[in-house]
Write an enzyme that holds these catalytic residues in place. Structure first.
Site, PDB file in Angstrom:
ATOM      1  N   LYS A  93     -40.588 -25.211  11.284  1.00 23.49           N
ATOM      2  CA  LYS A  93     -41.628 -24.256  11.664  1.00 23.49           C
ATOM      3  C   LYS A  93     -41.643 -24.205  13.185  1.00 23.49           C
ATOM      4  O   LYS A  93     -41.259 -25.183  13.853  1.00 23.49           O
ATOM      5  CB  LYS A  93     -42.983 -24.760  11.154  1.00 23.49           C
ATOM      6  N   GLY A 193     -60.096 -13.512  -0.032  1.00 24.55           N
ATOM      7  CA  GLY A 193     -59.120 -13.058   0.959  1.00 24.55           C
ATOM      8  C   GLY A 193     -58.239 -11.988   0.341  1.00 24.55           C
ATOM      9  O   GLY A 193     -57.378 -12.276  -0.480  1.00 24.55           O
ATOM     10  N   GLY A 195     -56.084  -9.806   1.844  1.00 20.83           N
ATOM     11  CA  GLY A 195     -55.129  -9.296   2.826  1.00 20.83           C
ATOM     12  C   GLY A 195     -53.872  -8.844   2.109  1.00 20.83           C
ATOM     13  O   GLY A 195     -53.929  -8.347   0.977  1.00 20.83           O
ATOM     14  N   ASN A 196     -52.732  -9.042   2.739  1.00 22.82           N
ATOM     15  CA  ASN A 196     -51.464  -8.571   2.174  1.00 22.82           C
ATOM     16  C   ASN A 196     -51.188  -9.175   0.804  1.00 22.82           C
ATOM     17  O   ASN A 196     -50.828  -8.473  -0.134  1.00 22.82           O
ATOM     18  CB  ASN A 196     -50.316  -8.934   3.126  1.00 22.82           C
ATOM     19  N   VAL A 197     -51.355 -10.494   0.698  1.00 22.28           N
ATOM     20  CA  VAL A 197     -51.058 -11.158  -0.578  1.00 22.28           C
ATOM     21  C   VAL A 197     -52.194 -10.916  -1.566  1.00 22.28           C
ATOM     22  O   VAL A 197     -51.961 -10.588  -2.734  1.00 22.28           O
ATOM     23  CB  VAL A 197     -50.844 -12.680  -0.382  1.00 22.28           C
TER      24      VAL A 197
HETATM   25  N1  LIG Z   1     -47.716 -13.388   3.308  1.00 21.22           N
HETATM   26  C1  LIG Z   1     -46.998 -14.249   2.611  1.00 21.22           C
HETATM   27  O1  LIG Z   1     -45.917 -13.924   2.092  1.00 21.22           O
HETATM   28  C2  LIG Z   1     -47.495 -15.665   2.419  1.00 21.22           C
HETATM   29  C3  LIG Z   1     -46.614 -16.634   1.916  1.00 21.22           C
HETATM   30  C4  LIG Z   1     -47.086 -17.931   1.680  1.00 21.22           C
HETATM   31  C5  LIG Z   1     -48.411 -18.246   1.989  1.00 21.22           C
HETATM   32  N2  LIG Z   1     -49.240 -17.280   2.510  1.00 21.22           N
HETATM   33  C6  LIG Z   1     -50.636 -17.655   2.808  1.00 21.22           C
HETATM   34  O2  LIG Z   1     -51.504 -16.845   2.019  1.00 21.22           O
HETATM   35  C7  LIG Z   1     -52.697 -16.534   2.728  1.00 21.22           C
HETATM   36  C8  LIG Z   1     -52.875 -15.040   2.821  1.00 21.22           C
HETATM   37  O3  LIG Z   1     -51.766 -14.460   3.481  1.00 21.22           O
HETATM   38  P1  LIG Z   1     -51.765 -12.917   3.882  1.00 21.22           P
HETATM   39  O4  LIG Z   1     -50.386 -12.613   4.361  1.00 21.22           O
HETATM   40  O5  LIG Z   1     -52.356 -12.116   2.767  1.00 21.22           O
HETATM   41  O6  LIG Z   1     -52.761 -12.927   5.126  1.00 21.22           O
HETATM   42  P2  LIG Z   1     -53.640 -11.711   5.692  1.00 21.22           P
HETATM   43  O7  LIG Z   1     -53.942 -12.062   7.090  1.00 21.22           O
HETATM   44  O8  LIG Z   1     -52.984 -10.400   5.379  1.00 21.22           O
HETATM   45  O9  LIG Z   1     -54.982 -11.770   4.798  1.00 21.22           O
HETATM   46  C9  LIG Z   1     -55.948 -12.756   4.900  1.00 21.22           C
HETATM   47  C10 LIG Z   1     -57.281 -12.136   4.472  1.00 21.22           C
HETATM   48  O10 LIG Z   1     -58.252 -13.162   4.405  1.00 21.22           O
HETATM   49  C11 LIG Z   1     -59.458 -12.681   4.960  1.00 21.22           C
HETATM   50  N3  LIG Z   1     -60.277 -13.808   5.404  1.00 21.22           N
HETATM   51  C12 LIG Z   1     -60.178 -14.556   6.533  1.00 21.22           C
HETATM   52  N4  LIG Z   1     -61.126 -15.509   6.559  1.00 21.22           N
HETATM   53  C13 LIG Z   1     -61.819 -15.394   5.422  1.00 21.22           C
HETATM   54  C14 LIG Z   1     -62.912 -16.095   4.859  1.00 21.22           C
HETATM   55  N5  LIG Z   1     -63.483 -17.127   5.492  1.00 21.22           N
HETATM   56  N6  LIG Z   1     -63.374 -15.704   3.649  1.00 21.22           N
HETATM   57  C15 LIG Z   1     -62.830 -14.650   2.989  1.00 21.22           C
HETATM   58  N7  LIG Z   1     -61.791 -13.950   3.477  1.00 21.22           N
HETATM   59  C16 LIG Z   1     -61.298 -14.305   4.674  1.00 21.22           C
HETATM   60  C17 LIG Z   1     -59.010 -11.775   6.084  1.00 21.22           C
HETATM   61  O11 LIG Z   1     -60.035 -10.865   6.459  1.00 21.22           O
HETATM   62  C18 LIG Z   1     -57.805 -11.082   5.425  1.00 21.22           C
HETATM   63  O12 LIG Z   1     -58.191  -9.918   4.717  1.00 21.22           O
HETATM   64  C19 LIG Z   1     -52.542 -17.233   4.101  1.00 21.22           C
HETATM   65  O13 LIG Z   1     -53.140 -18.496   4.029  1.00 21.22           O
HETATM   66  C20 LIG Z   1     -51.036 -17.394   4.246  1.00 21.22           C
HETATM   67  O14 LIG Z   1     -50.700 -18.482   5.054  1.00 21.22           O
HETATM   68  C21 LIG Z   1     -48.813 -16.014   2.725  1.00 21.22           C
END
Ligand SMILES: NC(=O)c1ccc[n+]([C@@H]2O[C@H](COP(=O)([O-])OP(=O)(O)OC[C@H]3O[C@@H](n4cnc5c(N)ncnc54)[C@H](O)[C@@H]3O)[C@@H](O)[C@H]2O)c1
Length: 364
Positions: A93, A193, A195-197
């Site tokens: 990382k 949460g 977001g994207n996932v």
């Molecule tokens: N994107 C990937 O492919 C991937 C892969 C492995 C792990 N992850 C993990 O999955 C999680 C989500 O990833 P992502 O890409 O969707 O991130 P993202 O930034 O697109 O979405 C995160 C969401 O969480 C919300 N959020 C933040 N704090 C919050 C809280 N206290 N309560 C409720 N909602 C809150 C944000 O407003 C946002 O909508 C992260 O922890 C990331 O590390 C993502």
């Protein structure tokens, strides 16, 4: 304010090898470039199974200690994620210290790429918090040791839908274990949460007829997702204490901690967030005692790494989907292993990963 520390105090600290998060990392590289303001740390935890792959995070850390701690912890996590998923990758990382919104310049990213290149392929980078696909495209102009580049440039594209699909598979396996059926129709699922996932997970869940509640700190996003998938916005003030079948943490890590664990009523926990357990041992064991089936985060959120691995191994979408669907089988196997061995599910997943690394070491 700069912390002042005497040389005697410094001797006691053991700055790197004595760090709590230090876990026999093979290499830790500090990168500095005065002209672009780049300050980065690359953590290479383990390369027994292959080159260390893991994203670059750009974050305004409170201190350099925090940055070092983060890179040590995250790179270690990548080793076990790749190993348990059956990929020939090690764990690494990188962190860049700074505000991605104001300090990330093309010059800084190119200089960072040159540092990555100087490691000769021992570390391969990808996207993480504070990074975009366009940044990876830029890094690609100075080094081949980068994944997660855009589809137009020959990359595998956005990993989030694949990550969500893997989480969905892991959730189904945990449901099979907890409820006797992997069908999620009518199951009450809280997605924290979106977001994207989180959004892609909501899509999978609604397609199967689950009763989905969504929670986010972004109100506009909540309304958008509610309207798009006809799900419910959670309006209470303590999600953890709600009656539900499944809790899916998809925002931040460490939400399973001393203040939430006794409140939890979910029967299954399965989400995308990294490091969901504030303390792997204490909270993992407490979940076990409470009879809550916990699908280990680093196992079920591996879809993203499967997606970028495709770029290195030159396999296509079909193989990505096949490997991601296999998260179902691995999760079920690990839940059963945990029960048989009387250990936490986190430990059982970790043991499978460690056994793979040990076996490869022996072969050498
Ligand atoms: N994107 C990937 O492919 C991937 C892969 C492995 C792990 N992850 C993990 O999955 C999680 C989500 O990833 P992502 O890409 O969707 O991130 P993202 O930034 O697109 O979405 C995160 C969401 O969480 C919300 N959020 C933040 N704090 C919050 C809280 N206290 N309560 C409720 N909602 C809150 C944000 O407003 C946002 O909508 C992260 O922890 C990331 O590390 C993502």
């Amino acid at each position: 304010m700069t912390e002042v520390i005497t040389s005697n105090e410094l001797k006691k600290i053991a700055p790197v090898f004595g760090q709590l998060s230090f876990d026999d990392h093979e290499q830790v590289v500090f990168c500095n470039d005065k002209d672009t303001g780049l300050k980065a740390i690359v953590g290479i935890h383990n390369t027994v199974l292959g080159p260390a792959l893991g994203g670059t995070r750009m974050w305004q850390y409170n201190s350099e200690w925090d940055a070092l701690n983060d890179v040590l912890r995250l790179s270690r996590g990548m080793t076990f994620k790749a190993a348990v998923t059956g990929l020939n990758l090690g764990g690494g990382k990188a962190v860049i210290i700074g505000d991605a919104k104001t300090q990330k310049t093309p010059e800084l990213m190119l200089r960072f790429g040159e540092f990555i290149h100087s490691l000769g392929g021992k570390y391969i980078t990808a996207e993480d918090v504070g990074m975009a696909t366009s940044d990876m495209d830029l890094v690609r102009t100075v080094t081949p040791f980068v994944t997660g580049i855009s589809e137009e440039k020959g990359g595998a594209g956005n990993p989030s839908p694949i990550t969500a699909y893997g989480v969905f598979m892991g959730m189904k396996a945990a449901a099979k274990y907890a409820f006797g059926s992997n069908v999620l129709e009518d199951k009450v699922v809280y997605v924290q949460g979106i977001g994207n996932v989180g959004e892609a997970l909501v899509e999978n869940l609604t397609n199967e007829g689950a009763k989905v509640y969504i929670d986010d700190i972004n109100q506009a996003r909540l309304e958008e997702i509610r309207d798009k998938y006809s799900v419910n916005i959670y309006t209470g003030n303590n999600l953890y204490a709600e009656e539900m079948d499944i809790y899916a943490p998809c925002a931040l890590g460490a939400t399973i901690n001393d203040s939430t664990i006794d409140l939890l009523k979910a029967k299954v926990i399965a989400g995308a967030a990294n490091n969901q357990l504030a303390d792997e041992n204490i909270h993992g064991m407490r979940l076990r005692e409470k009879g809550i089936v916990y699908a280990p985060d680093f196992l079920i959120n591996a879809g993203g790494i499967i997606n970028v691995y495709a770029e290195l191994e030159n396999y296509g979408k079909q193989e990505i989907i096949r490997k991601t669907e296999n998260i179902y089988n691995t999760t079920l196997e690990i839940l059963n292993n945990a029960e048989a061995a009387g250990v936490t599910t986190h430990q059982a997943a970790f043991d499978v990963a460690q056994a793979r690394i040990d076996a490869r070491k022996k072969e050498r």
